[in-house]
Design a protein around this motif. Structure first.
Motif, PDB file in Angstrom:
ATOM      1  N   LYS A 214      11.626   8.663  10.752  1.00  0.00           N
ATOM      2  CA  LYS A 214      10.902   8.638  12.016  1.00  0.00           C
ATOM      3  C   LYS A 214      10.604   7.192  12.381  1.00  0.00           C
ATOM      4  N   LYS A 215      10.296   6.947  13.632  1.00  0.00           N
ATOM      5  CA  LYS A 215       9.988   5.604  14.093  1.00  0.00           C
ATOM      6  C   LYS A 215       8.503   5.299  13.835  1.00  0.00           C
ATOM      7  N   LYS A 219      10.290   0.067  13.612  1.00  0.00           N
ATOM      8  CA  LYS A 219      11.091   0.282  12.413  1.00  0.00           C
ATOM      9  C   LYS A 219      11.130   1.762  12.044  1.00  0.00           C
ATOM     10  N   TYR A 220      12.111   2.118  11.234  1.00  0.00           N
ATOM     11  CA  TYR A 220      12.234   3.479  10.744  1.00  0.00           C
ATOM     12  C   TYR A 220      11.593   3.599   9.370  1.00  0.00           C
ATOM     13  N   VAL A 221      10.959   4.752   9.136  1.00  0.00           N
ATOM     14  CA  VAL A 221      10.331   5.022   7.848  1.00  0.00           C
ATOM     15  C   VAL A 221      10.646   6.452   7.424  1.00  0.00           C
ATOM     16  N   SER A 222      10.321   6.753   6.178  1.00  0.00           N
ATOM     17  CA  SER A 222      10.564   8.085   5.631  1.00  0.00           C
ATOM     18  C   SER A 222       9.817   9.170   6.397  1.00  0.00           C
ATOM     19  N   ASN A 223      10.482  10.311   6.551  1.00  0.00           N
ATOM     20  CA  ASN A 223       9.853  11.472   7.170  1.00  0.00           C
ATOM     21  C   ASN A 223       9.913  12.682   6.230  1.00  0.00           C
ATOM     22  N   LEU A 224      10.035  12.416   4.926  1.00  0.00           N
ATOM     23  CA  LEU A 224      10.169  13.503   3.958  1.00  0.00           C
ATOM     24  C   LEU A 224       8.929  14.383   3.866  1.00  0.00           C
ATOM     25  N   ALA A 225       7.777  13.859   4.301  1.00  0.00           N
ATOM     26  CA  ALA A 225       6.548  14.653   4.231  1.00  0.00           C
ATOM     27  C   ALA A 225       6.437  15.665   5.364  1.00  0.00           C
ATOM     28  N   TRP A 382      20.492   3.282   7.888  1.00  0.00           N
ATOM     29  CA  TRP A 382      20.627   4.375   6.938  1.00  0.00           C
ATOM     30  C   TRP A 382      21.536   4.035   5.756  1.00  0.00           C
ATOM     31  N   ALA A 383      22.499   3.153   5.948  1.00  0.00           N
ATOM     32  CA  ALA A 383      23.510   2.895   4.924  1.00  0.00           C
ATOM     33  C   ALA A 383      22.907   2.587   3.557  1.00  0.00           C
ATOM     34  N   ALA A 384      21.851   1.801   3.527  1.00  0.00           N
ATOM     35  CA  ALA A 384      21.255   1.395   2.247  1.00  0.00           C
ATOM     36  C   ALA A 384      20.573   2.556   1.531  1.00  0.00           C
ATOM     37  N   VAL A 385      20.178   3.576   2.259  1.00  0.00           N
ATOM     38  CA  VAL A 385      19.458   4.703   1.654  1.00  0.00           C
ATOM     39  C   VAL A 385      20.331   5.433   0.641  1.00  0.00           C
ATOM     40  N   GLU A 386      21.614   5.546   0.917  1.00  0.00           N
ATOM     41  CA  GLU A 386      22.502   6.335   0.075  1.00  0.00           C
ATOM     42  C   GLU A 386      22.936   5.629  -1.205  1.00  0.00           C
ATOM     43  N   ASN A 387      22.658   4.335  -1.300  1.00  0.00           N
ATOM     44  CA  ASN A 387      23.046   3.628  -2.513  1.00  0.00           C
ATOM     45  C   ASN A 387      22.262   4.164  -3.715  1.00  0.00           C
ATOM     46  N   PRO A 388      22.920   4.284  -4.879  1.00  0.00           N
ATOM     47  CA  PRO A 388      22.206   4.794  -6.057  1.00  0.00           C
ATOM     48  C   PRO A 388      21.175   3.779  -6.575  1.00  0.00           C
ATOM     49  N   PRO A 389      20.064   4.267  -7.077  1.00  0.00           N
ATOM     50  CA  PRO A 389      19.644   5.670  -7.117  1.00  0.00           C
ATOM     51  C   PRO A 389      19.073   6.116  -5.773  1.00  0.00           C
ATOM     52  N   ASN A 390      19.677   7.135  -5.198  1.00  0.00           N
ATOM     53  CA  ASN A 390      19.305   7.634  -3.882  1.00  0.00           C
ATOM     54  C   ASN A 390      17.892   8.233  -3.928  1.00  0.00           C
ATOM     55  N   GLN A 411       6.098   9.958  -3.741  1.00  0.00           N
ATOM     56  CA  GLN A 411       6.660   9.323  -4.927  1.00  0.00           C
ATOM     57  C   GLN A 411       7.837   8.404  -4.594  1.00  0.00           C
ATOM     58  N   VAL A 412       8.636   8.775  -3.582  1.00  0.00           N
ATOM     59  CA  VAL A 412       9.826   7.977  -3.254  1.00  0.00           C
ATOM     60  C   VAL A 412       9.660   7.181  -1.961  1.00  0.00           C
ATOM     61  N   GLU A 413       8.529   7.329  -1.308  1.00  0.00           N
ATOM     62  CA  GLU A 413       8.323   6.715   0.010  1.00  0.00           C
ATOM     63  C   GLU A 413       8.528   5.205   0.002  1.00  0.00           C
ATOM     64  N   GLY A 414       7.975   4.532  -1.007  1.00  0.00           N
ATOM     65  CA  GLY A 414       8.081   3.075  -1.052  1.00  0.00           C
ATOM     66  C   GLY A 414       9.514   2.600  -1.103  1.00  0.00           C
ATOM     67  N   GLU A 415      10.309   3.211  -1.985  1.00  0.00           N
ATOM     68  CA  GLU A 415      11.711   2.823  -2.121  1.00  0.00           C
ATOM     69  C   GLU A 415      12.498   3.204  -0.870  1.00  0.00           C
ATOM     70  N   PHE A 416      12.225   4.379  -0.326  1.00  0.00           N
ATOM     71  CA  PHE A 416      12.899   4.836   0.890  1.00  0.00           C
ATOM     72  C   PHE A 416      12.659   3.833   2.028  1.00  0.00           C
ATOM     73  N   ASN A 417      11.409   3.472   2.246  1.00  0.00           N
ATOM     74  CA  ASN A 417      11.077   2.558   3.341  1.00  0.00           C
ATOM     75  C   ASN A 417      11.628   1.155   3.100  1.00  0.00           C
ATOM     76  N   LYS A 418      11.649   0.736   1.844  1.00  0.00           N
ATOM     77  CA  LYS A 418      12.210  -0.571   1.503  1.00  0.00           C
ATOM     78  C   LYS A 418      13.672  -0.641   1.915  1.00  0.00           C
ATOM     79  N   ARG A 419      14.398   0.429   1.637  1.00  0.00           N
ATOM     80  CA  ARG A 419      15.820   0.451   1.989  1.00  0.00           C
ATOM     81  C   ARG A 419      16.024   0.487   3.494  1.00  0.00           C
ATOM     82  N   LEU A 420      15.178   1.231   4.192  1.00  0.00           N
ATOM     83  CA  LEU A 420      15.293   1.300   5.653  1.00  0.00           C
ATOM     84  C   LEU A 420      14.982  -0.033   6.315  1.00  0.00           C
ATOM     85  N   SER A 421      14.277  -0.898   5.618  1.00  0.00           N
ATOM     86  CA  SER A 421      13.906  -2.208   6.202  1.00  0.00           C
ATOM     87  C   SER A 421      14.902  -3.307   5.872  1.00  0.00           C
TER      88      SER A 421
END
Length: 424
Positions: A214-215, A219-225, A382-390, A411-421
């Motif tokens: 989500k925006k 910037k884009y951030v995780s919307n897993l919640a 989005w490209a960086a999100v799929e890099n392992p460990p996803n 639990q994964v929000e920090g890493e997810f947002n880091k990759r999106l940035s």
């Protein structure tokens, strides 16, 4: 689209590798016999995408109509993004090239793709919306949809018959019921569904109308919640709970088709080509393999699926824009788009052409879900999100191991947002 999605369709590419050359198109040049005589159009297509019959016929039609030559250079998916990025920055890029549908937006935003809105108006008036979506960036057509593939249920007919099941399920509830019946009436594992078959999970989120990002300002951030994502993960867990597959591995570790090949599994969710992998591991299982569309909440609408596929684009710096469009008009015509579907078993870019899939059981099972399918977020970030460990895989494992959706998302929000940035 990752090559593993289409590697075993069983089609051969036609390789010709000579550097392209030619003069600039004149403003008054028109298509027609000998209209582009002396010119050469360079096409980059990925290994496995151009079957022999289709390639031969398209080449002949193109050269007859335009008087130009077509030079096909087959590429490998491994390393293609860097190779294409470099080529598009040089003086003589490939004129037309195949590009993964989830990669298209990134190249469009960097100015590498020519706009094709005029082509869409004539040729693509009835392109399937879900397939064409990845070719549209900021409201403009920057590529043309070529084909897609999606996941189906691959099942063992003998196991289902042993359980007394006579028909394939039409709804998600019926599917779950049948799998539980297999579990209670046979020695087989009802379904093999590892905890990190994340492209299937992406399909479930698409079916729920959920967004993975989500925006937040600019910037884009995780919307897993999001509750819709949680609902999709709940569905995933219902099926995964019937499987003995590891919760912290994906469908390639081990190869799920090879597990299925042992004949002790009722079903798995995968690409049609994975059946060939199972048959290679155990030829005797071929007679027992069947396919059906992944059932959705109601019989009227199949489950959401991830559409992995390819688009065709024209390099913005190509000196042969008119000739490139003539090629697209031929290659994407109903005649040749239908021929590609028939020869390769891929889903064509128009629903009307799906009749060409008749007789291909796997493709016939995949086609009904196409209209309701989609992709991962069509953003360069989005490209960086799929890099392992996803991080999405880790989120899925956390839920399957008992975490609440909010806990797993956090639990994964920090890493997810880091990759999106990360800068692209």
């Amino acid at each position: 689209m990752k090559r593993k999605l289409i590697a075993a369709i069983g089609v051969a590419g036609m390789l010709v590798s000579i550097a392209a050359c030619g003069s600039d198109d004149s403003d008054d040049k028109k298509a027609g016999a000998d209209g582009f005589k002396g010119e050469t159009l360079t096409l980059w297509a990925m290994d496995g995408s151009t079957p022999e019959g289709w390639t031969k016929d398209v080449k002949a039609a193109f050269e007859k109509k335009t008087g130009a030559k077509l030079k096909l250079e087959v590429q490998q998916w491994n390393g293609i993004q860097q190779k294409l990025t470099t080529a598009l920055s040089e003086e003589n890029p490939p004129d037309v090239f195949e590009i993964g549908n989830t990669q298209t937006a990134a190249y469009a935003k960097t100015g590498g793709l020519a706009e094709l809105s005029d082509l869409k108006e004539g040729l693509g008036a009835d392109w399937t919306e879900s397939i064409n979506k990845s070719s549209v960036v900021d409201g403009k057509q920057y590529a043309a949809p070529w084909f897609v593939l999606n996941r189906v249920v691959i099942y063992n007919k003998k196991v289902w018959a042993d359980a007394g099941i006579k028909e394939t399920p039409k709804t998600r509830a019926e599917f779950l019921k049948d799998l539980k019946t297999i579990g209670s009436k046979t020695e087989a594992e009802p379904i093999y569904l590892p905890g990190q078959n994340w492209y299937h999970f992406v399909g479930l989120t698409i079916g729920e109308g959920a967004e993975l990002v989500k925006k937040d300002g600019d910037k884009y951030v995780s919307n897993l919640a999001d509750p819709k994502v949680a609902k999709a993960m709940k569905t995933y867990k219902q099926f995964a709970d019937l499987s003995k597959a590891p919760k912290n591995k994906d469908e390639a570790t081990p190869q799920q088709a090879e597990v299925f090949a042992k004949g002790k599994t009722g079903a798995f969710i995968g690409m049609s080509w994975e059946a060939a992998t199972a048959i290679k591991a155990n030829p005797k299982i071929e007679k027992d393999i069947g396919y059906f569309t992944i059932p959705g909440a109601t019989a009227a609408k199949p489950e959401g699926v991830f559409l992995g596929g390819s688009n065709l684009a024209v390099a913005a710096t190509s000196k042969k824009q008119d000739l490139a469009k003539e090629f697209l008009k031929i290659a994407l015509s109903d005649k040749f788009e239908g021929a590609l579907a028939k020869e390769s078993g891929v889903i064509p870019n128009k629903k009307a052409l799906e009749a060409q899939l008749k007789g291909n059981a796997a493709a016939e099972a995949a086609a009904p879900a196409t209209a309701g399918g989609g992709t991962t977020p069509l953003i360069p970030e989005w490209a960086a999100v799929e890099n392992p460990p996803n991080p999405i895989k880790n989120y899925m494992t956390a839920v399957l191991n008992g975490k609440s959706n909010d806990e797993a998302a956090k639990q994964v929000e920090g890493e997810f947002n880091k990759r999106l940035s990360q800068k692209q």
